[in-house]
Design a protein around this motif. Structure first.
Motif, PDB file in Angstrom:
ATOM      1  N   ILE A  51       0.840  -1.200   0.000  1.00  0.00           N
ATOM      2  CA  ILE A  51       0.000   0.000   0.000  1.00  0.00           C
ATOM      3  C   ILE A  51       0.874   1.248   0.000  1.00  0.00           C
ATOM      4  CG2 ILE A  51      -1.602   1.373   1.389  1.00  0.00           C
ATOM      5  CD1 ILE A  51      -2.914  -1.255   2.251  1.00  0.00           C
ATOM      6  N   TRP A  52       1.906   1.235   0.856  1.00  0.00           N
ATOM      7  CA  TRP A  52       2.832   2.372   0.865  1.00  0.00           C
ATOM      8  C   TRP A  52       3.517   2.524  -0.494  1.00  0.00           C
ATOM      9  CZ3 TRP A  52       2.670   6.306   3.800  1.00  0.00           C
ATOM     10  CH2 TRP A  52       2.340   6.207   5.150  1.00  0.00           C
ATOM     11  N   GLY A  53       3.825   1.397  -1.133  1.00  0.00           N
ATOM     12  CA  GLY A  53       4.443   1.456  -2.458  1.00  0.00           C
ATOM     13  C   GLY A  53       3.546   2.130  -3.473  1.00  0.00           C
ATOM     14  N   VAL A  54       2.270   1.760  -3.472  1.00  0.00           N
ATOM     15  CA  VAL A  54       1.308   2.378  -4.404  1.00  0.00           C
ATOM     16  C   VAL A  54       1.175   3.871  -4.110  1.00  0.00           C
ATOM     17  CG1 VAL A  54      -1.112   2.439  -5.106  1.00  0.00           C
ATOM     18  CG2 VAL A  54       0.032   0.242  -4.787  1.00  0.00           C
ATOM     19  N   LEU A  55       1.063   4.221  -2.822  1.00  0.00           N
ATOM     20  CA  LEU A  55       0.946   5.630  -2.449  1.00  0.00           C
ATOM     21  C   LEU A  55       2.172   6.431  -2.887  1.00  0.00           C
ATOM     22  CD1 LEU A  55      -0.594   5.364   1.144  1.00  0.00           C
ATOM     23  CD2 LEU A  55      -1.762   5.979  -0.980  1.00  0.00           C
ATOM     24  N   THR A  56       3.331   5.802  -2.814  1.00  0.00           N
ATOM     25  CA  THR A  56       4.560   6.488  -3.225  1.00  0.00           C
ATOM     26  C   THR A  56       4.586   6.731  -4.718  1.00  0.00           C
ATOM     27  OG1 THR A  56       5.767   5.474  -1.389  1.00  0.00           O
ATOM     28  CG2 THR A  56       7.078   6.375  -3.184  1.00  0.00           C
ATOM     29  N   LEU A  60       1.291  10.282  -3.152  1.00  0.00           N
ATOM     30  CA  LEU A  60       0.656  10.635  -1.882  1.00  0.00           C
ATOM     31  C   LEU A  60       1.617  10.490  -0.700  1.00  0.00           C
ATOM     32  CD1 LEU A  60      -2.948   9.145  -2.186  1.00  0.00           C
ATOM     33  CD2 LEU A  60      -2.200  11.511  -2.489  1.00  0.00           C
ATOM     34  N   ALA A  61       2.523   9.526  -0.781  1.00  0.00           N
ATOM     35  CA  ALA A  61       3.474   9.346   0.319  1.00  0.00           C
ATOM     36  C   ALA A  61       4.394  10.555   0.446  1.00  0.00           C
ATOM     37  CB  ALA A  61       4.295   8.077   0.106  1.00  0.00           C
ATOM     38  N   ALA A  62       4.745  11.162  -0.703  1.00  0.00           N
ATOM     39  CA  ALA A  62       5.583  12.364  -0.665  1.00  0.00           C
ATOM     40  C   ALA A  62       4.841  13.522   0.004  1.00  0.00           C
ATOM     41  CB  ALA A  62       6.003  12.750  -2.082  1.00  0.00           C
ATOM     42  N   THR A  69       1.143  18.270   9.243  1.00  0.00           N
ATOM     43  CA  THR A  69      -0.162  17.888   9.798  1.00  0.00           C
ATOM     44  C   THR A  69      -0.495  16.436   9.480  1.00  0.00           C
ATOM     45  OG1 THR A  69      -0.983  20.161   9.588  1.00  0.00           O
ATOM     46  CG2 THR A  69      -2.623  18.400   9.820  1.00  0.00           C
ATOM     47  N   ALA A  70      -0.345  16.053   8.202  1.00  0.00           N
ATOM     48  CA  ALA A  70      -0.649  14.679   7.808  1.00  0.00           C
ATOM     49  C   ALA A  70       0.281  13.694   8.498  1.00  0.00           C
ATOM     50  CB  ALA A  70      -0.535  14.540   6.288  1.00  0.00           C
ATOM     51  N   TYR A 130      10.420   5.467   1.906  1.00  0.00           N
ATOM     52  CA  TYR A 130      10.115   5.223   0.500  1.00  0.00           C
ATOM     53  C   TYR A 130      10.322   6.466  -0.367  1.00  0.00           C
ATOM     54  CZ  TYR A 130       8.276   0.458   0.860  1.00  0.00           C
ATOM     55  OH  TYR A 130       8.162  -0.900   1.014  1.00  0.00           O
ATOM     56  N   THR A 131      10.063   7.632   0.175  1.00  0.00           N
ATOM     57  CA  THR A 131      10.216   8.842  -0.639  1.00  0.00           C
ATOM     58  C   THR A 131      11.604   9.445  -0.531  1.00  0.00           C
ATOM     59  OG1 THR A 131       9.338  10.226   1.159  1.00  0.00           O
ATOM     60  CG2 THR A 131       7.763   9.396  -0.466  1.00  0.00           C
ATOM     61  N   GLY A 132      12.329   9.115   0.540  1.00  0.00           N
ATOM     62  CA  GLY A 132      13.651   9.706   0.726  1.00  0.00           C
ATOM     63  C   GLY A 132      14.797   8.828   0.267  1.00  0.00           C
ATOM     64  N   LEU A 133      14.790   7.552   0.689  1.00  0.00           N
ATOM     65  CA  LEU A 133      15.926   6.674   0.392  1.00  0.00           C
ATOM     66  C   LEU A 133      15.745   5.860  -0.883  1.00  0.00           C
ATOM     67  CD1 LEU A 133      18.619   5.378   1.153  1.00  0.00           C
ATOM     68  CD2 LEU A 133      17.352   3.749   2.565  1.00  0.00           C
ATOM     69  N   LEU A 134      14.555   5.309  -1.065  1.00  0.00           N
ATOM     70  CA  LEU A 134      14.368   4.392  -2.192  1.00  0.00           C
ATOM     71  C   LEU A 134      14.659   5.005  -3.562  1.00  0.00           C
ATOM     72  CD1 LEU A 134      13.569   1.918  -0.634  1.00  0.00           C
ATOM     73  CD2 LEU A 134      11.508   1.727  -2.017  1.00  0.00           C
ATOM     74  N   PRO A 135      14.284   6.272  -3.813  1.00  0.00           N
ATOM     75  CA  PRO A 135      14.606   6.843  -5.126  1.00  0.00           C
ATOM     76  C   PRO A 135      16.098   6.832  -5.438  1.00  0.00           C
ATOM     77  CG  PRO A 135      12.966   8.183  -4.042  1.00  0.00           C
ATOM     78  CD  PRO A 135      13.438   7.186  -3.017  1.00  0.00           C
ATOM     79  N   THR A 136      16.940   6.908  -4.398  1.00  0.00           N
ATOM     80  CA  THR A 136      18.385   6.898  -4.628  1.00  0.00           C
ATOM     81  C   THR A 136      18.886   5.495  -4.972  1.00  0.00           C
ATOM     82  OG1 THR A 136      18.951   6.465  -2.299  1.00  0.00           O
ATOM     83  CG2 THR A 136      18.606   8.757  -2.948  1.00  0.00           C
ATOM     84  N   LEU A 137      18.074   4.464  -4.678  1.00  0.00           N
ATOM     85  CA  LEU A 137      18.469   3.084  -4.964  1.00  0.00           C
ATOM     86  C   LEU A 137      17.917   2.576  -6.287  1.00  0.00           C
ATOM     87  CD1 LEU A 137      17.827   1.509  -1.426  1.00  0.00           C
ATOM     88  CD2 LEU A 137      20.003   2.327  -2.356  1.00  0.00           C
ATOM     89  N   ALA A 138      16.970   3.293  -6.874  1.00  0.00           N
ATOM     90  CA  ALA A 138      16.316   2.832  -8.104  1.00  0.00           C
ATOM     91  C   ALA A 138      17.335   2.734  -9.239  1.00  0.00           C
ATOM     92  CB  ALA A 138      15.193   3.776  -8.486  1.00  0.00           C
ATOM     93  N   PRO A 139      17.345   1.615  -9.964  1.00  0.00           N
ATOM     94  CA  PRO A 139      18.290   1.452 -11.081  1.00  0.00           C
ATOM     95  C   PRO A 139      18.014   2.451 -12.190  1.00  0.00           C
ATOM     96  CG  PRO A 139      16.684  -0.333 -11.046  1.00  0.00           C
ATOM     97  CD  PRO A 139      16.492   0.423  -9.776  1.00  0.00           C
TER      98      PRO A 139
END
Length: 206
Positions: A51-56, A60-62, A69-70, A130-139
């Motif tokens: 679910i977090w993956g889809v939101l990212t 929406l996760a960003a 507030t959120a 997911y929004t901070g670290l994972l983008p730096t790992l994406a191939p």
């Protein structure tokens, strides 16, 4: 590209194995109700990651990670839920005093799959991760959405394998955990750990 995937998988594996709220929730459920409920709890946690993956992917996760507030609403909801599970474990340890065998102690109420799902979905640190670290790992050889989606799936799979294996190890030692004194001590430790994680989540910042 293969080397990038291998490196990303290694980082995700290390992060998956670091003890956290998910492991505490799984420990509580597996010891109290057996390996079947433990695995169902793991399935709920993995569903929460998806679910977090889809939101990212849809952005929406960003928004959550960037909105104070959120973020506060989600983190306080998660903290309250972890605190509830911790208090439940502490009460369970008190009830177990009055029975001759821990086998007779009532199992925790609630659907184990839902327990895993809720505890994971209300952990705002996943959004930040997911929004901070994972983008730096994406191939780099894939589109951003496809690369991130593959990493989400890898993370969910690693979580299933790691926590699932952990549940099976606990199952092998369940005879030990069924001893009344051990059961009381385990419930107390798990309860305190869950409450501690709840406090940590409540105090966290984006």
């Amino acid at each position: 590209m293969f080397v990038q995937f291998l490196a990303a998988t290694g980082v995700l594996a290390v992060l998956t194995m670091v003890p956290g709220p998910d492991m505490a929730v799984v420990t509580k459920r597996a010891i109290a109700s057996g390996w079947q409920d433990g695995l169902r709890t793991v399935g709920g946690i993995a569903a929460g990651l998806l679910i977090w993956g889809v939101l990212t992917v849809i952005g929406l996760a960003a928004v959550l990670a960037a909105s104070a507030t959120a973020y506060t609403i989600v983190k306080l909801s998660g903290a309250v839920y972890l605190g509830f599970l911790g208090i439940q474990a502490l009460l369970q340890s008190r009830r177990s005093r009055s029975v001759a065998s821990a086998v007779n102690v009532p199992s925790p109420s609630g659907n184990p799959w839902r327990t895993g799902l809720v505890s994971n979905v209300f952990n705002p640190k996943i959004a930040v991760f997911y929004t901070g670290l994972l983008p730096t790992l994406a191939p780099s050889g894939f589109s951003p959405h496809l690369g991130m989606t593959l990493l989400f799936l890898i993370h969910a799979t690693l979580t299933l394998v790691w926590l699932g294996s952990y549940v099976l190890v606990l199952a092998k030692a369940r005879a030990f955990f069924e001893k009344p004194a051990v059961r009381r001590t385990s419930d107390r430790i798990t309860g305190v750990v869950l409450i501690g994680f709840g406090v940590e989540v409540a105090a966290s910042r984006p």
